[in-house]
Design an enzyme around this catalytic site. Structure first.
Site, PDB file in Angstrom:
ATOM      1  N   LYS A 152      -9.206  -5.248  11.784  1.00 16.70           N
ATOM      2  CA  LYS A 152      -8.050  -4.672  12.502  1.00 16.70           C
ATOM      3  C   LYS A 152      -7.860  -5.330  13.876  1.00 16.70           C
ATOM      4  O   LYS A 152      -6.730  -5.471  14.335  1.00 16.70           O
ATOM      5  CB  LYS A 152      -8.201  -3.153  12.627  1.00 16.70           C
ATOM      6  CG  LYS A 152      -8.171  -2.424  11.278  1.00 16.70           C
ATOM      7  CD  LYS A 152      -6.816  -2.554  10.583  1.00 16.70           C
ATOM      8  CE  LYS A 152      -6.714  -1.666   9.351  1.00 16.70           C
ATOM      9  NZ  LYS A 152      -5.401  -1.755   8.687  1.00 16.70           N
TER      10      LYS A 152
ATOM     11  N   ASN B 230       0.932  -2.496   5.240  1.00 17.85           N
ATOM     12  CA  ASN B 230       0.183  -1.240   5.374  1.00 17.85           C
ATOM     13  C   ASN B 230      -1.053  -1.195   4.483  1.00 17.85           C
ATOM     14  O   ASN B 230      -2.003  -0.461   4.783  1.00 17.85           O
ATOM     15  CB  ASN B 230       1.122  -0.074   5.035  1.00 17.85           C
ATOM     16  CG  ASN B 230       0.378   1.214   4.797  1.00 17.85           C
ATOM     17  OD1 ASN B 230      -0.018   1.889   5.738  1.00 17.85           O
ATOM     18  ND2 ASN B 230       0.141   1.560   3.528  1.00 17.85           N
TER      19      ASN B 230
ATOM     20  N   TYR C 181     -14.426  -3.336   9.102  1.00 15.95           N
ATOM     21  CA  TYR C 181     -13.065  -2.775   9.204  1.00 15.95           C
ATOM     22  C   TYR C 181     -12.505  -3.030  10.603  1.00 15.95           C
ATOM     23  O   TYR C 181     -11.360  -3.483  10.756  1.00 15.95           O
ATOM     24  CB  TYR C 181     -13.130  -1.275   8.888  1.00 15.95           C
ATOM     25  CG  TYR C 181     -11.809  -0.542   8.990  1.00 15.95           C
ATOM     26  CD1 TYR C 181     -10.868  -0.626   7.965  1.00 15.95           C
ATOM     27  CD2 TYR C 181     -11.508   0.246  10.097  1.00 15.95           C
ATOM     28  CE1 TYR C 181      -9.660   0.059   8.051  1.00 15.95           C
ATOM     29  CE2 TYR C 181     -10.306   0.928  10.191  1.00 15.95           C
ATOM     30  CZ  TYR C 181      -9.383   0.829   9.161  1.00 15.95           C
ATOM     31  OH  TYR C 181      -8.191   1.509   9.262  1.00 15.95           O
TER      32      TYR C 181
ATOM     33  N   GLY D 179       0.838  -1.211   0.000  1.00 16.08           N
ATOM     34  CA  GLY D 179       0.000   0.000   0.000  1.00 16.08           C
ATOM     35  C   GLY D 179       0.866   1.252   0.000  1.00 16.08           C
ATOM     36  O   GLY D 179       0.513   2.273   0.592  1.00 16.08           O
ATOM     37  N   ALA D 180       2.006   1.164  -0.700  1.00 12.64           N
ATOM     38  CA  ALA D 180       3.015   2.233  -0.637  1.00 12.64           C
ATOM     39  C   ALA D 180       2.615   3.480  -1.424  1.00 12.64           C
ATOM     40  O   ALA D 180       3.190   4.551  -1.214  1.00 12.64           O
ATOM     41  CB  ALA D 180       4.344   1.698  -1.163  1.00 12.64           C
TER      42      ALA D 180
ATOM     43  N   ASP E 265      -1.777  -7.275  -5.633  1.00 14.16           N
ATOM     44  CA  ASP E 265      -2.926  -7.240  -4.727  1.00 14.16           C
ATOM     45  C   ASP E 265      -2.580  -8.149  -3.543  1.00 14.16           C
ATOM     46  O   ASP E 265      -2.391  -9.359  -3.733  1.00 14.16           O
ATOM     47  CB  ASP E 265      -4.169  -7.757  -5.477  1.00 14.16           C
ATOM     48  CG  ASP E 265      -5.427  -7.715  -4.624  1.00 14.16           C
ATOM     49  OD1 ASP E 265      -5.316  -7.763  -3.381  1.00 14.16           O
ATOM     50  OD2 ASP E 265      -6.527  -7.637  -5.213  1.00 14.16           O
ATOM     51  N   VAL E 266      -2.490  -7.574  -2.339  1.00 10.93           N
ATOM     52  CA  VAL E 266      -2.029  -8.371  -1.185  1.00 10.93           C
ATOM     53  C   VAL E 266      -2.988  -9.505  -0.821  1.00 10.93           C
ATOM     54  O   VAL E 266      -2.603 -10.428  -0.109  1.00 10.93           O
ATOM     55  CB  VAL E 266      -1.805  -7.497   0.083  1.00 10.93           C
ATOM     56  CG1 VAL E 266      -0.636  -6.552  -0.104  1.00 10.93           C
ATOM     57  CG2 VAL E 266      -3.066  -6.762   0.489  1.00 10.93           C
TER      58      VAL E 266
ATOM     59  N   SER F  89      -4.948  -0.256  13.602  1.00  8.11           N
ATOM     60  CA  SER F  89      -5.753   0.966  13.760  1.00  8.11           C
ATOM     61  C   SER F  89      -6.234   1.007  15.210  1.00  8.11           C
ATOM     62  O   SER F  89      -6.334  -0.047  15.858  1.00  8.11           O
ATOM     63  CB  SER F  89      -6.970   0.918  12.831  1.00  8.11           C
ATOM     64  OG  SER F  89      -7.864   1.986  13.129  1.00  8.11           O
TER      65      SER F  89
HETATM   66  P1  NAD Z   1      -4.967   5.205   1.553  1.00  9.23           P
HETATM   67  O1  NAD Z   1      -6.256   4.847   0.955  1.00  9.23           O
HETATM   68  O2  NAD Z   1      -4.401   6.560   1.361  1.00  9.23           O
HETATM   69  O3  NAD Z   1      -3.844   4.147   1.116  1.00  9.23           O
HETATM   70  C1  NAD Z   1      -4.077   2.763   1.057  1.00  9.23           C
HETATM   71  C2  NAD Z   1      -3.170   2.183  -0.008  1.00  9.23           C
HETATM   72  O4  NAD Z   1      -3.361   0.762  -0.013  1.00  9.23           O
HETATM   73  C3  NAD Z   1      -3.507   2.692  -1.424  1.00  9.23           C
HETATM   74  O5  NAD Z   1      -2.331   3.050  -2.111  1.00  9.23           O
HETATM   75  C4  NAD Z   1      -4.193   1.492  -2.062  1.00  9.23           C
HETATM   76  O6  NAD Z   1      -4.033   1.438  -3.482  1.00  9.23           O
HETATM   77  C5  NAD Z   1      -3.479   0.346  -1.365  1.00  9.23           C
HETATM   78  N1  NAD Z   1      -4.265  -0.892  -1.420  1.00  9.23           N
HETATM   79  C6  NAD Z   1      -5.590  -1.057  -1.180  1.00  9.23           C
HETATM   80  N2  NAD Z   1      -5.951  -2.321  -1.380  1.00  9.23           N
HETATM   81  C7  NAD Z   1      -4.818  -2.998  -1.732  1.00  9.23           C
HETATM   82  C8  NAD Z   1      -4.542  -4.347  -2.079  1.00  9.23           C
HETATM   83  N3  NAD Z   1      -5.527  -5.269  -2.116  1.00  9.23           N
HETATM   84  N4  NAD Z   1      -3.266  -4.693  -2.382  1.00  9.23           N
HETATM   85  C9  NAD Z   1      -2.279  -3.771  -2.380  1.00  9.23           C
HETATM   86  N5  NAD Z   1      -2.487  -2.474  -2.087  1.00  9.23           N
HETATM   87  C10 NAD Z   1      -3.742  -2.097  -1.761  1.00  9.23           C
HETATM   88  O7  NAD Z   1      -5.153   4.905   3.108  1.00  9.23           O
HETATM   89  P2  NAD Z   1      -4.253   5.236   4.398  1.00  9.23           P
HETATM   90  O8  NAD Z   1      -5.083   6.053   5.289  1.00  9.23           O
HETATM   91  O9  NAD Z   1      -2.902   5.690   4.021  1.00  9.23           O
HETATM   92  O10 NAD Z   1      -4.187   3.778   5.037  1.00  9.23           O
HETATM   93  C11 NAD Z   1      -2.989   3.034   5.201  1.00  9.23           C
HETATM   94  C12 NAD Z   1      -3.177   2.051   6.341  1.00  9.23           C
HETATM   95  O11 NAD Z   1      -3.401   2.777   7.560  1.00  9.23           O
HETATM   96  C13 NAD Z   1      -4.394   1.142   6.170  1.00  9.23           C
HETATM   97  O12 NAD Z   1      -4.085  -0.157   6.620  1.00  9.23           O
HETATM   98  C14 NAD Z   1      -5.427   1.779   7.079  1.00  9.23           C
HETATM   99  O13 NAD Z   1      -6.388   0.854   7.532  1.00  9.23           O
HETATM  100  C15 NAD Z   1      -4.551   2.275   8.201  1.00  9.23           C
HETATM  101  N6  NAD Z   1      -5.162   3.330   9.024  1.00  9.23           N
HETATM  102  C16 NAD Z   1      -5.439   4.554   8.502  1.00  9.23           C
HETATM  103  C17 NAD Z   1      -6.011   5.527   9.331  1.00  9.23           C
HETATM  104  C18 NAD Z   1      -6.320   6.916   8.841  1.00  9.23           C
HETATM  105  O14 NAD Z   1      -6.810   7.729   9.659  1.00  9.23           O
HETATM  106  N7  NAD Z   1      -6.076   7.254   7.592  1.00  9.23           N
HETATM  107  C19 NAD Z   1      -6.287   5.238  10.669  1.00  9.23           C
HETATM  108  C20 NAD Z   1      -5.994   3.971  11.142  1.00  9.23           C
HETATM  109  C21 NAD Z   1      -5.415   3.022  10.314  1.00  9.23           C
END
Ligand code: NAD
Length: 264
Positions: free
Chosen positions: A159, A90, A155, A13-14, A63-64, A142
């Site tokens: 988590k 991530n 979700y 998810g980089a 796709d993970v 999370s």
């Molecule tokens: P984001 O949507 O900006 O980024 C998520 C990334 O994961 C995207 O680049 C997407 O293309 C990629 N992705 C999605 N499904 C995928 C798959 N099947 N295989 C490979 N890549 C995939 O979201 P973010 O907020 O940066 O989230 C990153 C992590 O942080 C997630 O695990 C999310 O649950 C966690 N998180 C985020 C928050 C927040 O407030 N944003 C809070 C708690 C946890």
């Protein structure tokens, strides 16, 4: 700064948000980076930025939640760099609504990506780390993995599962000198939160006139003692520490970066 020179890190998810910040940070610390994302263009764009800074790495569209993709990710990393020192799970996604209104797809999507995806990556990468008796794994969970929240039930379940898996793997991999920890972000303004804010706007008349960002800020102020959101870099700071030598005796933990929103 931590010295990660000579190490190889995979970040899933980089291409966006928190994953992007983690990838940049580990790259600046000296690690060669494998930037993996289902959005191959986003991963490639990030890889080019890393390359322009004179750092090593590669990008992969995977796709993970698909075992074959994850095997390709590990094979590609081993062929290019010969080792894996760090894995950051991530990649994540969500679904919204009351649990009683969840379709099977609403239920399965976060479970597939967040929980099964973490399992598949852990399984494949740990097998490469074990013979070398070294490794650092960080799962991005999370605060929704510690405290149930309405409207994001599947979700939350995913988590909570990630934190459970973190504890299991910390016990199973400790004897191989591999640490496994979870980082629990609170409120970070990324495309994921923007989607959630849009859902709140559509479903709550009191929020209809607010911008998505205002919906987010309102939530942050209501539940966070520090009354400010977290940044992707806040999350990357903790990840950089957990993968460093200085954190060699920290394993099986789930650490919040949330301005105090959840205190356990
Ligand atoms: P984001 O949507 O900006 O980024 C998520 C990334 O994961 C995207 O680049 C997407 O293309 C990629 N992705 C999605 N499904 C995928 C798959 N099947 N295989 C490979 N890549 C995939 O979201 P973010 O907020 O940066 O989230 C990153 C992590 O942080 C997630 O695990 C999310 O649950 C966690 N998180 C985020 C928050 C927040 O407030 N944003 C809070 C708690 C946890």
């Amino acid at each position: 700064m931590y010295n990660l020179n000579g190490q190889v890190a995979i970040v899933t998810g980089a291409g966006s948000g928190i994953g992007r910040a983690i990838t940049m940070r580990l790259s600046l610390e000296g690690a060669a980076i494998v930037a993996a994302d289902v959005d191959g263009m986003a991963a490639e764009k990030l890889f080019r930025e890393i390359k322009d800074l004179g750092r090593r790495g590669l990008s992969l569209e995977i796709d993970v939640s698909i075992a074959k993709d994850v095997e390709r990710m590990v094979k590609g990393t081993m062929e290019n760099f010969g080792q894996i020192d760090i894995l950051v799970n991530n990649a994540g996604t969500g679904s919204t609504g009351l649990i009683i209104d969840h379709t099977e797809e609403d239920w399965e999507k976060p479970l597939q990506v967040n929980l099964k995806g973490t399992f598949l990556c852990l399984r494949a990468v740990a097998k490469e780390m074990m013979p070398r008796k070294r490794g650092r794994i960080v799962n991005i969970a999370s605060i929704a993995g510690k405290s149930g929240e309405e409207f994001i039930g599947a979700y939350c379940a995913s988590k909570f599962g990630v934190i459970g898996l973190t504890q299991v793997l910390a016990k199973e991999l400790g004897r191989h000198l591999i640490t496994v920890n979870a980082v629990c972000p609170g409120y970070v303004w990324t495309p994921m939160w923007e989607n959630l804010a849009l859902w709140f706007k559509e479903n709550f008349p009191s929020m209809a006139e607010l911008s998505p960002r205002e919906v987010f800020e309102r939530r942050v102020k209501a539940v966070t003692p520090m009354r400010r959101p977290q940044t992707p870099e806040d999350i990357a700071n903790l990840v950089a520490f957990l993968v460093s030598d200085e954190a060699r005796n920290i394993t099986g933990q789930a650490i919040n970066v949330d301005g105090g929103a959840v205190m356990h």
